[in-house]
Scaffold this active site. Structure first.
Site: not given
Length: 233
Positions: A89, A206, A208
């Protein structure tokens, strides 16, 4: 798995640094190391991750000030040596501003901040970041950005395609790369790409935040798995 040291850069305004720390620390033998923006030391990191957020408040342009922080001098040199660097990002934005990846990210097509679950397709599974995926596999990962509209002029886009640098594209659940599946207007539905050498990856979704079932998806976990397996050989 042998110990892998993962440096996670913390800029003023980063807000996904501890999410990333949590995700990578869930792997046995992986040691996260937080790297402050004004340092000149990567602390023997094997991998460097630039996490999401709003580095330096996104003043001037997303990622443009972070590119000049002291730690980025070390990250750029680290990447130039062929070592793995992942930008997520805002980290993707910083990589573009730093010249480690080519192209640019601008305001989303609808000029609105997007925070939503998206589906993306793995279109290059031969990189150190994607070996655990299947070609054409559709993945679920969230996005949260206001400047995720990837642009490349025709000649650069042709080079990216020729050298298989496009890694992820926005697609629907059937794998179709339609305009409706594209949340931000990115050219050719591009969601993530690597440099020509294959050691620097930037993506807007994302991974994660898609690293365990409790979060709704584990599809991002295999990106980290691919990378750590590559590092340990």
């Amino acid at each position: 798995m042998a110990d892998v040291r993962v440096g996670i850069v913390v800029f003023p305004g980063s807000n996904c640094d501890h999410d990333t720390e949590y995700a990578v620390a869930s792997f046995s033998g992986v040691v996260p190391v937080m790297l402050w923006h004004n340092e000149h030391d990567l602390h023997e990191s094997d991998v460097v991750i630039l996490p999401g957020g709003f580095s330096y408040g996104d003043y001037l342009r997303a990622g443009s000030i972070a590119r000049f922080s002291p730690i980025m001098q070390e990250v750029i040199a680290f990447a130039r040596k062929g070592s793995p660097v992942l930008g997520i990002c805002n980290g993707f934005q910083v990589l573009l501003e730093s010249g480690l990846l080519e192209g640019a990210l601008s305001k989303n097509r609808d000029k609105k901040f997007i925070c939503a679950e998206t589906t993306i397709k793995a279109v290059n599974c031969s990189t150190m970041f994607t070996s655990a995926y299947r070609h054409g596999e559709v993945l679920s990962m969230p996005v949260a950005h206001g400047d995720g509209n990837y642009f490349a002029p025709p000649e650069l886009l042709e080079n990216l395609q020729e050298h298989n640098q496009i890694v992820f594209t926005y697609a629907d659940t059937d794998g179709n790369e339609s305009p409706e599946a594209n949340p931000n207007g990115s050219v050719c539905n591009i969601a993530g790409l690597v440099n020509r050498e294959g050691n620097v990856l930037g993506l807007m979704p994302h991974p994660e935040r898609a690293s365990e079932k409790l979060l709704g998806s584990e599809d991002g976990r295999r990106l980290f798995e691919s990378l750590f397996q590559h590092v340990v050989g």
